[in-house]
Design an enzyme around this catalytic site. Structure first.
Site, PDB file in Angstrom:
ATOM      1  CD  GLU A  47      13.760   3.619   9.817  1.00 43.81           C
ATOM      2  OE1 GLU A  47      14.140   4.456  10.650  1.00 43.81           O
ATOM      3  OE2 GLU A  47      14.143   2.444   9.785  1.00 43.81           O
ATOM      4  CD  GLU A 106       9.535  13.833  11.318  1.00 44.48           C
ATOM      5  OE1 GLU A 106       8.570  13.110  11.605  1.00 44.48           O
ATOM      6  OE2 GLU A 106      10.537  13.434  10.681  1.00 44.48           O
ATOM      7  CE  LYS A 136      -1.666   3.102   2.706  1.00 44.71           C
ATOM      8  NZ  LYS A 136      -1.841   4.243   1.796  1.00 44.71           N
ATOM      9  CB  CYS A 153      13.016  10.132   7.931  1.00 47.34           C
ATOM     10  SG  CYS A 153      11.685   9.407   7.085  1.00 47.34           S
ATOM     11  N   GLY A 199       2.937   4.941  13.541  1.00 46.34           N
ATOM     12  CA  GLY A 199       3.771   3.773  13.839  1.00 46.34           C
ATOM     13  C   GLY A 199       3.343   3.096  15.134  1.00 46.34           C
ATOM     14  N   GLY A 253       6.856   6.104   8.271  1.00 45.74           N
ATOM     15  CA  GLY A 253       5.919   7.228   8.381  1.00 45.74           C
ATOM     16  C   GLY A 253       6.048   7.878   9.743  1.00 45.74           C
ATOM     17  CB  SER A 254       3.819  10.142  11.588  1.00 44.82           C
ATOM     18  OG  SER A 254       2.657   9.378  11.823  1.00 44.82           O
TER      19      SER A 254
HETATM   20  C1  UN1 Z   1      13.775   9.133   4.350  1.00 37.58           C
HETATM   21  O1  UN1 Z   1      13.800  10.343   4.434  1.00 37.58           O
HETATM   22  O2  UN1 Z   1      12.832   8.493   4.842  1.00 37.58           O
HETATM   23  O3  UN1 Z   1      19.547   9.258   3.650  1.00 37.58           O
HETATM   24  C2  UN1 Z   1      14.779   8.328   3.628  1.00 37.58           C
HETATM   25  C3  UN1 Z   1      18.745   9.844   2.931  1.00 37.58           C
HETATM   26  C4  UN1 Z   1      18.056   9.065   1.833  1.00 37.58           C
HETATM   27  C5  UN1 Z   1      16.907   8.309   2.361  1.00 37.58           C
HETATM   28  C6  UN1 Z   1      15.974   9.117   3.198  1.00 37.58           C
HETATM   29  N1  UN1 Z   1      18.993   8.193   1.197  1.00 37.58           N
HETATM   30  O4  UN1 Z   1      18.471  11.001   3.111  1.00 37.58           O
END
Ligand code: UN1
Length: 493
Positions: A249, A384, A174, A283, A232, A227-228
């Protein structure tokens, strides 16, 4: 206008309800990128059934053969890199050089997965008894539910789907409803490369309907989600009811430290890229700059000057440095944090408003924004934001810098700029984060290295490299007794 479909049991199909949703270009909201099925529980049910049936055959395909298919996937992705990148920029906004990088990360992940097909090492271990052989090997688990975000529409799905498949699992995927087109291309490529029917299934739609139906389902054995932190935690709770293996993650509040002995030009390039690349929507984005007081004024004046020169615009134009926010909601979140920061007493050094005028009025642009006079307890220093908003905190020493850096519930990425090797090693030891960069920005992880966070960024599983293969397989222990007699462990010593 292109109408897209789900892919279930090797066939393209609409949602059973016939419902659809639109996907629009965040740089030009009047442009519809495609129409997608708005699926529900019944579509998920069918996809899980297909995946469950297909698992019994796929698990028996030799891992090197599964790897060969993923090698072909990488080859097709390479041939289509430019086209996929353009589609990705249209559906989520980041600039073309970055969407090409996103596809490249997927290609790297495919080739790594292909080679892992010839490894998937287990262990042979001496037995405590004579004429007996012990080993442990990795076996497939079953059906994997893969739920992915919009900021890396190709890379993140490949991080999860390729190792899942290589290990012999089948997949119900999804993707985020902001980036369903790129996800569909990925599934097209997997099918073209020879992934058998039912092994990869994609079901488009919202988290409330499709996501929940996947996570709550008895027949889904594992879930991998990016995601958030808020979602999560819900996934973790829901998954625990059927004792699923769940990899999360989640959020980050990443910081770059700049010490007084740093190469300041290098550190400037780093923070500009880390904070405003991908419009701050990673992230791993740099959302705090922890700056030594001795270089503070000098560094800030160049940083603000260079930030003001960043050009907002459509990511397809070569003149654009920073693309739009992914959607209206995200832009509102960014702006609400600017208001919060001002109320908390921080000072705007630049930005602080939406991008206006000319073509900017067509999309969800937000000016690259920097706050100074931020203290570590402010919300803009702790939460965040996921946008182009940087909070700058002044420090006096390495110890203070590391304490400020660690003062967050998150722990994904981190960075320090210094020429002092002792300080660099102290930072490596004392920073609480899954990733630490020395003299490089907080973004830019490579596909063959572990990727994951500590504290509330995750739940202990890593993506990337060899570590993700641990998540997508389980251990089976085997004892082979060739003594011809009964040997009782711990008794016949
Ligand atoms: C993400 O923002 O979820 O290291 C992944 C990085 C990228 C991956 C980011 N290669 O910024």
């Amino acid at each position: 206008m292109k109408k897209y479909q789900n892919f279930i049991n090797g066939k393209w199909c609409d949602a059973k309800s016939g419902k659809t949703f639109e996907n629009r270009n965040p740089a030009n909201w009047s442009e519809i990128v495609g129409i997608f099925p708005k699926s529900g529980k019944e579509d998920v049910e069918e996809a899980i059934k297909a995946a469950r049936t297909a698992f019994e055959k796929w698990r028996l395909v030799p891992a090197p053969k599964r790897g060969d298919i993923l090698k072909t996937v990488g080859d097709i992705m390479s041939a289509r890199k430019e086209e996929i990148a353009k589609l990705m920029t249209r559906e989520m906004g980041k600039v073309l050089t970055e969407t090409k990088g996103d596809v490249q990360e997927g290609i790297d992940t495919a080739y790594y997965a292909a080679s892992e097909g010839r490894r998937l090492f287990g262990h042979t271990v001496p037995s405590e008894l004579p004429n007996k052989f012990n080993m442990a090997m990795r076996v497939p688990i079953g059906v994997a539910g893969i739920i992915t975000p919009w900021n890396f529409p190709m890379a993140i799905p490949t991080w999860k789907i390729f190792p899942a498949l290589l290990c012999g699992n089948t997949v119900v995927f999804k993707p985020a409803s902001d980036t369903p087109a790129t996800a569909t291309v990925l599934v097209e490529i997997l099918a073209e490369a020879g992934v058998p029917e039912g092994v990869i299934n994609i079901v488009h739609g919202g988290g409330g309907e499709v996501g929940n139906a996947i996570v709550g389902h008895q027949e889904v054995d594992l879930v991998s989600f990016t995601g958030s932190t808020e979602i999560g935690i819900k996934i973790s709770e829901m998954g625990s009811k059927t004792l699923k293996r769940v990899s999360l993650e989640l959020g980050g509040k990443n910081a770059q430290i700049v010490m007084d002995d740093a190469d300041l030009n290098l550190a400037l390039d780093g923070v500009l890229w880390g904070a405003f690349g991908t419009t701050g929507q990673r992230c791993t984005a740099t959302s705090r700059l922890i700056l030594h007081e001795k270089v503070f004024d000098k560094f800030m004046s160049i940083l603000v000057d260079r930030t003001k020169k960043l050009r907002l615009g459509d990511g397809l134009l070569p003149t654009t440095d920073v693309g739009p926010c992914v959607n209206e909601g995200q832009r509102q979140t960014d702006h609400s944090y600017v208001e919060i920061g001002l109320k908390e007493g921080a000072k705007l050094a630049c930005g602080g408003d939406i991008g206006k005028g000319g073509d900017l009025d067509k999309g969800w642009f937000y000016q690259p924004t920097i706050f100074t006079e931020v203290t570590p307890n402010m919300r803009i220093a702790k939460e965040e934001i996921f946008g182009p908003v940087l909070s700058v905190i002044r420090i006096k020493s390495l110890e203070e810098a590391i304490n400020v850096l660690n003062d967050t519930i998150y722990g994904l990425s981190s960075s320090i700029y210094t020429k002092n090797v002792n300080d660099a090693f102290r930072a490596i030891r004392d920073i609480k984060a899954g990733i630490t960069y020395i003299n490089a920005p907080t973004i830019g992880a490579e596909a063959h290295m572990p990727f994951g966070g500590v504290k509330q960024t995750g739940n202990g599983h890593c993506e990337g490299g060899w570590t993700v293969y641990e998540f997508f397989s389980e251990w089976k222990t085997i004892y082979i007794d060739y003594s011809g007699g009964l040997q009782r462990a711990q008794i016949d010593t």
